[in-house]
Design an enzyme around this catalytic site. Structure first.
Site, PDB file in Angstrom:
ATOM      1  CB  ALA A  34     -14.842  12.950  26.107  1.00  0.00           C
TER       2      ALA A  34
ATOM      3  CB  SER B 216       5.073   0.038  -2.408  1.00  0.00           C
ATOM      4  OG  SER B 216       4.313   0.261  -1.436  1.00  0.00           O
TER       5      SER B 216
ATOM      6  CD  GLU C 166       7.708  -5.859   7.946  1.00  0.00           C
ATOM      7  OE1 GLU C 166       7.280  -6.929   7.696  1.00  0.00           O
ATOM      8  OE2 GLU C 166       8.298  -5.465   8.950  1.00  0.00           O
TER       9      GLU C 166
ATOM     10  CD1 TRP D  41      10.070   6.416   6.161  1.00  0.00           C
ATOM     11  CD2 TRP D  41       9.439   6.632   8.234  1.00  0.00           C
ATOM     12  NE1 TRP D  41       9.434   7.604   6.242  1.00  0.00           N
ATOM     13  CE2 TRP D  41       8.958   7.931   7.399  1.00  0.00           C
ATOM     14  CE3 TRP D  41       9.409   6.600   9.500  1.00  0.00           C
ATOM     15  CZ2 TRP D  41       8.488   8.895   8.122  1.00  0.00           C
ATOM     16  CZ3 TRP D  41       8.925   7.809  10.036  1.00  0.00           C
ATOM     17  CH2 TRP D  41       8.368   8.623   9.438  1.00  0.00           C
TER      18      TRP D  41
END
Length: 403
Positions: free
Chosen positions: A340, A132, A363, A156
């Site tokens: 489950a 960020s 983003e 990333w």
């Protein structure tokens, strides 16, 4: 206001949905469990004209409007987040940025093959110490004659092992902080470039994500995108386009969660009746439907502003924040409805929940978008005019360009 899809958009949605149902849905469980990205899907998307759906025909695209890109992303994420992400990065973050900021030479060399799908584009902003906080990046670009020498790394990065071209952001003058960041077009084949995939992610396991490295990479000065020092503005405008596609994709994930849940509600019985007859299950279904409809409206509002050539940072931020939060909650409720069984790979909802978390982070985290929206309302934040804007739609035909 017109809330109707055009005939072309209806056909587009049908085309993408049929493709997803035939070529992604039957296999995505296996690809996800084995962590396999399938490049042939990108080739098929190119054959369908979907790699440059909203790029002008003069640059090899399909020439459709920006909301058509939203439709493509929505339907792709209904199949799986990995392939929506691929289109988001290739088209939203890279190709639209080239369309907005590139020189004519750069568009002809890089945008046209990307729009046709013969080349794949990616985006390199995030670093190990800079998410960020973009100004904290450490990658550098030093001018050396007719070249810039890039050193550093990004992490990333979607399509790290697949893409041919990367938009990379680096400091050309760190003393100027974010005003000293510049943007470059880097080719995979440039000496000193390398990539490495990240394995064992929580979600989007069928996507190719990882790191890219620059070791004395020589980038021609002609590959500077915009001007020196404009990199931060270029990155932020690119994120407007990327966030738009992420928000649209989130609508697809809500849709997938809703479809799976409705199907299960009619199949599963408890206490002598379908579980869809239980009011608390109905509440979760209703919340999914509300989230889908509200998110779509926010997305298409942002897309219509793009069509008009109007800056839409505020509207796109709101769409991304809300749609991704709705998708995360819809996937969580889908697992709850399945009980489950939702906790296993027997049904797709566990994958939806794993996939839904990343878009809440990348983003712009939900926290970043929360702050942005508050600052807009309080009057602390305003958007200044950009030097370059995306072209409005319908695109004007330039008679001097090849079609």
């Amino acid at each position: 206001m017109n809330f109707d899809y055009s005939e072309e958009q209806v056909m587009l949605r049908s085309t993408v949905r049929n493709f997803v149902d035939k070529e992604i849905v039957p296999f995505i469980g296996e690809w996800d469990s084995e962590g396999l990205f399938q490049p042939h899907i990108m080739k098929r998307l190119a054959e369908l004209g979907l790699m440059g759906v909203c790029i002008p025909e003069s640059y090899g695209g399909s020439g459709m409007d920006y909301n058509s890109l939203a439709i493509v992303c929505e339907e792709l994420e209904r199949g799986d987040t990995a392939y929506r992400t691929a289109v988001s990065v290739h088209t939203g973050l890279n190709s639209l940025t080239l369309l907005q900021w590139g020189t004519e030479e750069q568009k002809q060399k890089y945008l046209t093959p990307q729009a046709k799908g013969t080349k794949v584009g990616a985006f390199g902003l995030t670093e190990p110490g800079a998410g960020s906080d973009v100004a904290a990046l450490s990658t550098t670009a030093v001018k050396d004659g007719d070249h810039y020498i890039l050193n550093g790394q990004k992490t990333w990065i979607s399509l790290c092992d697949v893409a041919d071209h990367f938009l990379v952001f680096a400091y050309t003058d760190k003393s100027k902080k974010h005003h000293g960041i510049s943007a470059f077009i880097v080719e995979r084949t440039m000496p000193g470039f390398s990539s490495k995939a990240i394995k064992n992610k929580l979600g989007i396991r069928a996507g190719n994500t990882g790191e890219i490295f620059f070791d004395q990479v020589k980038v021609p000065k002609e590959n500077l995108l915009g001007k020196e020092g404009e990199g931060f503005k270029i990155a932020m405008s690119a994120l407007d386009n990327g966030r738009f596609t992420v928000a649209a994709g989130a609508c697809g994930l809500i849709m997938a969660s809703l479809e799976a849940s409705v199907k299960y509600c009619h199949e599963r019985k408890t206490f002598g009746k379908e579980i869809g007859k239980h009011q608390l299950v109905q509440q979760m279904i209703a919340n999914m439907e509300a989230g889908l409809q509200m998110s779509r409206l926010l997305v298409f509002k942002a897309g219509e502003l793009k069509n008009k050539g109007v800056r839409n940072t505020r509207e796109t931020s709101l769409a991304k924040w809300q749609a991704c939060d709705f998708a995360n909650k819809a996937a969580d409720d889908a697992v709850q409805i399945h009980g489950a069984y939702g906790y296993s790979d027997e049904y797709p909802v566990a994958r939806y929940l794993r996939n839904s978390k990343a878009p809440v982070i990348y983003e712009g985290t939900r926290e970043i978008h929360t702050i942005m929206q508050a600052e807009y309302v309080l009057g602390y934040r305003t958007d200044k005019p950009l030097n370059e804007m995306l072209p409005s739609w319908p695109f004007q035909v330039d008679s001097n360009l090849p079609v």
